[in-house]
Design an enzyme around this catalytic site. Structure first.
Site, PDB file in Angstrom:
ATOM      1  N   SER A 173       2.402  -6.361  -7.322  1.00 51.42           N
ATOM      2  CA  SER A 173       1.230  -5.553  -7.634  1.00 51.42           C
ATOM      3  C   SER A 173       0.627  -6.005  -8.976  1.00 51.42           C
ATOM      4  CB  SER A 173       1.607  -4.069  -7.638  1.00 51.42           C
ATOM      5  OG  SER A 173       0.460  -3.251  -7.650  1.00 51.42           O
ATOM      6  N   HIS A 218       1.209  -1.092   0.740  1.00 53.12           N
ATOM      7  CA  HIS A 218       1.524  -1.625  -0.582  1.00 53.12           C
ATOM      8  C   HIS A 218       3.026  -1.719  -0.832  1.00 53.12           C
ATOM      9  CE1 HIS A 218       0.351  -2.658  -4.663  1.00 53.12           C
ATOM     10  NE2 HIS A 218       1.233  -1.814  -5.139  1.00 53.12           N
ATOM     11  N   ASP A 246      -2.688  -2.298   2.974  1.00 52.16           N
ATOM     12  CA  ASP A 246      -2.516  -1.927   1.568  1.00 52.16           C
ATOM     13  C   ASP A 246      -3.830  -1.382   1.001  1.00 52.16           C
ATOM     14  OD1 ASP A 246      -2.027  -1.773  -1.161  1.00 52.16           O
ATOM     15  OD2 ASP A 246      -1.012  -3.701  -1.273  1.00 52.16           O
TER      16      ASP A 246
END
Length: 609
Positions: A461, A581, A546
């Site tokens: 991320s 995610h 995501d």
């Protein structure tokens, strides 16, 4: 089992008298794709007769709230398209949060059981795109909290469960953050805040009938309890019947403070401390200690905490406040693990500007030879003030058992050395490049000190932003890079407020539509700073659904890398077509995805067999 089961038993009953009141494995069977079932916000009603839970079957983090009567006497009720945030007002009604078109939680609604969702009442709406909304029920059951919060500013409201009347705690003031807990016996709130221009937070209290009147929590001698300290960061408080608990950081590690309360009554409007705050003590030099669930407002003087380290699996402990002693209730089972085979050390690396950056090292003792550098995997994150604390992860053993050194760089942008200093002052906005320089400097030091030979790096991320910069700044420092759901197309994303979750990020990186941020951000946007040289082997991992880092960011990054670098065939993309995610929700699928990453990495190092 692929998913969790939630169990309960009578407080006075035997340990084997438990019952499963929610089986997520059964919930998964009701979804179009049983392999992707994310259940969160599992909340029992006040009398325990009903269970509300939020379920997402796509990975996009939009949830349906299901209310189940546990004796089966009534059919389930479902509230569609929410962000979760279930908060029971009473047995007949609860509050929940919904999202706007940009996937921002912005409204709080109230639902009465047995009625249609179209009849629900809108309680609060937040118009400012920088702010997210949440709601929860206080531990003592007397209040519902409604929070509007940006990355810089907090505004809380409370709703007494008895009346439903919404009251403001403190109007928002830019840069002022605070968290609160309800203490019904003194008819007050307990708060931590940086109000008044403090670098870090202090502990306050406010009477419910005068919520804007904050005063420090004081002990019998009149001294402030947990007053502001430049070297101590405080997080959210938790109020129990006879004591307060505050978590935070000091000396570079997580800490827990307890404050016993003097006897009072509901008219006092301010809990008084019976003694100064006590910081819990732990044996290890490097550790992670956190509050466990602690679901009872009156836990009878016993606090549950979790404790672990890089080499010690997480333990659940019962801490008795009166004697300051611990009892181990459970240690997370790790089959065939022998802690004596492993060693850990925390070192400090001097960054290019002279700041000392901590690095945690983990290795297997019989794989380390004096004076011989080890192949190393360097992990980092470094954003939002989030800390990479020393905790146990069995998955790392797949690397260290094969002779690798595992390193975690606690770079600026995290909060390891204090939320204000490490994050607010030195790790965001126009100081963001410190994060990337720290990581590269840590990698260089590990090699120069003779600890590391070949090195790989990994980040997920915002950690993808980190390693994306690392390979741009020092491509010859690494032989491989794993970038999970990597946030790398900084300028495209941050310039377009229609992309989900974009506007709230302006208080992290800056708004590139403003001249003072645009050039600085452009200089560290990974996709915009690729060089035509040989790069490490690159594995870019993502999920199609995501909502936080869209799938097209790693896909686009891969194409630009392949077009630019000298070794385009060493750029790989792995896209999970049913995940979001946080990778696969099914724990076996999650482990398979992780095994793929590590197998690829070990193959690069010639250690796959």
């Amino acid at each position: 089992l692929s998913y969790r089961q939630y169990l309960r038993r009578p407080a006075a009953g035997p340990a084997d008298a438990g019952e499963v009141y929610l089986d997520v494995n059964e919930v998964a069977k009701t979804l179009p794709n049983p392999k992707q079932c994310d259940v969160s916000q599992v909340e029992l009603s006040p009398d325990g007769s009903k269970c509300a839970f939020a379920v997402d079957g796509t990975g996009y983090e939009t949830y349906d709230v299901v209310v189940r009567t546990l004796d089966g006497s009534k059919p389930d009720e479902t509230i569609k398209k929410t962000m979760g945030g279930v908060a029971w007002q009473n047995e007949d009604a609860f509050y929940y949060v919904v999202e706007d078109a940009a996937h921002r939680p912005y409204q709080v609604w109230r639902h009465v059981l047995g009625t249609s969702q179209t009849d629900d009442a809108l309680i609060f709406e937040e118009p400012d795109d920088l702010f997210n909304v949440g709601c929860w029920r206080s531990l003592d059951g007397s209040l519902i909290f409604i929070e509007a919060e940006s990355k810089e500013t907090t505004e809380l409201r409370v709703v007494p469960t008895a009346t439903g009347e919404v009251k403001m705690v403190r109007p928002r003031e830019y840069g002022v953050r605070y968290d609160a807990a309800s203490h019904a016996p003194s008819n007050s709130l307990v708060l931590t805040s940086n109000v008044g221009g403090r670098r870090n937070r202090a502990l306050f209290t406010a009477p419910l009938d005068d919520l804007a009147n904050w005063s420090p929590v004081r002990d019998a001698a009149g001294a402030d309890v947990l007053a502001h300290d430049d070297g101590r960061s405080l997080d959210a408080p938790k109020a129990f019947k006879d004591y307060l608990v505050v978590t935070g950081r000091e000396d570079g590690f997580t800490q827990i403070w307890t404050v016993p309360l003097a006897a009072g009554d509901a008219t006092c409007g301010a809990p008084a401390a019976a003694a100064p705050a006590h910081r819990l003590e732990f044996e290890a030099e490097a550790f992670t200690a956190r509050l466990a669930a602690n679901s009872e407002f009156d836990p009878k003087g016993v606090l549950r905490v979790t404790y672990g380290s890089t080499v010690s699996p997480s333990s659940t402990l019962a801490y008795t406040l009166a004697t300051k002693s611990y009892e181990t209730l459970k240690v997370a089972p790790v089959p065939n693990y022998d802690a004596s085979l492993y060693a850990t050390e925390r070192i400090e690396v001097t960054a290019r500007d002279g700041v000392k950056v901590p690095v945690t090292l983990l290795w297997r003792k019989d794989c380390k030879k004096e004076g011989v550098p080890m192949p190393t995997h360097l992990y980092g994150y470094g954003s939002y003030g989030i800390c990479m604390d020393p905790s146990f992860a069995a998955s790392r053993l797949a690397l260290v058992d094969r002779g690798m050194l595992y390193a975690i760089a606690h770079v600026r942008g995290g909060g390891e050395m204090g939320h204000n200093e490490w994050y607010e002052q030195q790790g965001k906005y126009l100081a963001k490049k410190n994060t990337f320089h720290d990581f590269v400097d840590c990698a260089k030091h590990l090699k120069d000190a003779g600890l590391s030979s070949q090195m790989s790096c990994e980040g997920r991320s915002a950690g993808g932003l980190l390693v994306g910069n690392a390979v741009n700044l020092a491509p010859d420092s690494f032989v491989a890079c794993i970038a999970g759901v990597p946030f790398v197309d900084l300028m495209t994303t941050m310039c377009d407020p229609s992309i989900p979750l974009t506007t709230e990020e302006w208080e992290e990186w800056g708004n590139p539509n403003e001249a003072k941020y645009h050039q600085y951000m452009l200089e560290y946007s990974p996709i915009d700073n690729i060089s035509p040289v040989t790069y490490p082997k690159m594995l870019l991992v993502s999920g199609l659904n995501d909502p936080r880092v869209a799938y097209w960011e790693p896909a686009k990054w891969a194409q630009v890398l392949r077009h630019t670098v000298a070794n385009p065939d060493d750029v790989y993309v792995k896209m999970d077509m049913s995940a979001g995610h946080f990778s696969a929700a099914d724990r076996y699928r999650y482990l398979r995805e992780l095994a793929f990453d590590f197998a690829w990495l070990l193959d690069v190092f010639g250690k796959a067999k």
